[in-house]
Design an enzyme around this catalytic site. Structure first.
Site: not given
Length: 423
Positions: A413, A354, A250, A253, A318-319
């Site tokens: 209404h 991924d 990670q 990235h 996220e992960h």
């Protein structure tokens, strides 16, 4: 809980300069259309494009620039993603039932959006997997028209061939060579070449994320993505080398990636941290990964796996990896509620998700997993409600309906029901 390593800085910031820069780009695209897109391609991507739309001939030629093993890997991944998306779609069903009130039928229909735009980022390396995740899932959902875009790569003068091949295998109906905030603006408002879409999906840098924030409301978006994140829960059975390399996977990235290790055994934690330093020297992406680890890495020692699960839910990463004793891994997994994608087992690195396991890798970040989901078939499908009402049904619903209307001061209404009763 003991903090062994804290992060040095925040991994995402939204500032006034970013907001203004993106707003200016989007205004120019609205005003100048294709001319602005071509100008930005020359300015940011350093290419002079003949046009924004990529021709079928260019897509076909891309196959000759990609080695057969890569093409086969793309086809394999597309098949995995498509299979999972198809199974997800079986969970989404139309509904039509007789209400408990006589004369009233209610239900919903699952209706795909007409048109979506998939954004595929470009950085130091091509990202064909991101093309597959958005386009394949949209096609399975039944979207009529799926557009795809990615910035030009200077050495090719257009989108990277591997990404073009992935877009084609995934089934994109239109492909555009454009990127950044200007691509989001083109999707949201249209140009001479780019048709306006209903929904934009796909990750991107902070300019893309800010652009998606600014167009939200004029067009739908999947989410506002931040830097990549991983949280690893590990006990004494975890392999320090596995833990370390998953952190670095990670970290490579983005210098802003968020990396969290939560362990129950201090010896394992220390060994994993030592392995991170050793393995850094073995990867070509050390320049990025080392910054991310040293600036953003967080390491916690907790008393037990129960406390680890509580901390993981607070972070909502996220992960989320679970590298614990196999006899309790499913029990631990059941206690976890807030994450984008969960990887359970000593042999379940995020890398599988991924690329090839099937579930989507476009996931919520910045703790938004507490209330949102990653891209999936349902991202592209609206749930539209309906009701079929007979004269009898109207009469059976009339009194409580008219009373609600009067309580809320909505007399037209009320009379829309009353006049029907009197008729």
């Amino acid at each position: 809980m003991k903090v062994i390593k804290a992060a040095e800085r925040k991994t995402y910031q939204r500032d006034s300069e970013l907001i203004r820069t993106v707003a200016d780009i989007m205004d120019r695209v609205k005003t100048e259309g294709d001319a602005a897109l071509l100008s930005y391609a020359e300015r940011f991507d350093h290419v002079q494009l003949p046009g924004v739309r990529v021709s079928p001939e260019t897509v076909k030629a891309a196959y000759d620039k990609v080695d057969p093993e890569t093409v086969e890997a793309i086809r394999f991944a597309a098949g995995q993603i498509r299979y999972f998306a198809e199974q997800q779609k079986t969970c989404l069903k139309d509904l039509h039932i007789q209400s408990k009130v006589e004369g009233l039928e209610v239900g919903h229909r699952m209706i795909p959006v007409d048109r979506c735009g998939c954004y595929v980022p470009a950085g130091r390396h091509p990202l064909p997997s991101s093309a597959l995740m958005g386009i394949v899932t949209a096609k399975v959902a039944g979207v009529k028209s799926v557009a795809a875009c990615s910035p030009a790569v200077q050495s090719y003068g257009t989108i990277h061939p591997a990404v073009l091949v992935a877009m084609d295998i995934a089934g994109a109906d239109e492909i555009y060579c454009m990127g950044g905030a200007q691509a989001i603006a083109a999707y949201a408002y249209g140009t001479e070449s780019v048709g306006k879409v209903d929904l934009i999906v796909g990750p991107g840098n902070r300019f893309v994320t800010e652009a998606k924030r600014q167009v939200l409301g004029d067009v739908g978006i999947d989410s506002l993505a931040g830097p990549s994140e991983v949280l690893i829960i590990a006990d004494h059975t975890a392999n320090p080398t596995f833990v370390a390399i998953d952190i670095l996977a990670q970290a490579e990235h983005d210098p802003n990636a968020k990396l969290v290790l939560v362990g129950t055994d201090e010896a394992m934690i220390r060994a994993s941290m030592d392995e991170v330093e050793r393995l850094l020297d073995t990867i070509p992406t050390k320049d990025v990964a080392s910054v991310s680890w040293h600036d953003n890495g967080q390491v916690y020692l907790v008393d037990d796996l129960e406390e680890a699960a509580i901390l993981a839910d607070e972070v909502a990463p996220e992960h989320l990896e679970v590298q614990v004793d196999p006899t309790v891994e499913r029990e631990v997994a059941a206690k976890l509620h807030h994450y984008g994608s969960l990887f359970v087992g000593h042999y379940a690195p995020v890398a599988l998700g991924d690329f090839v396991s099937g579930p989507n890798h476009t996931l919520p970040t910045m703790s938004t997993a507490r209330y949102s989901s990653g891209v999936w078939v349902g991202t592209f499908i609206k749930t539209a409600f309906h009701q079929f009402v007979s004269r009898e049904g109207c009469m059976n619903l009339a009194q409580p309906c008219m009373h609600f209307a009067e309580v809320e001061g909505l007399y037209a209404h009320r009379d829309s029901v009353r006049l029907r009763l009197e008729e």
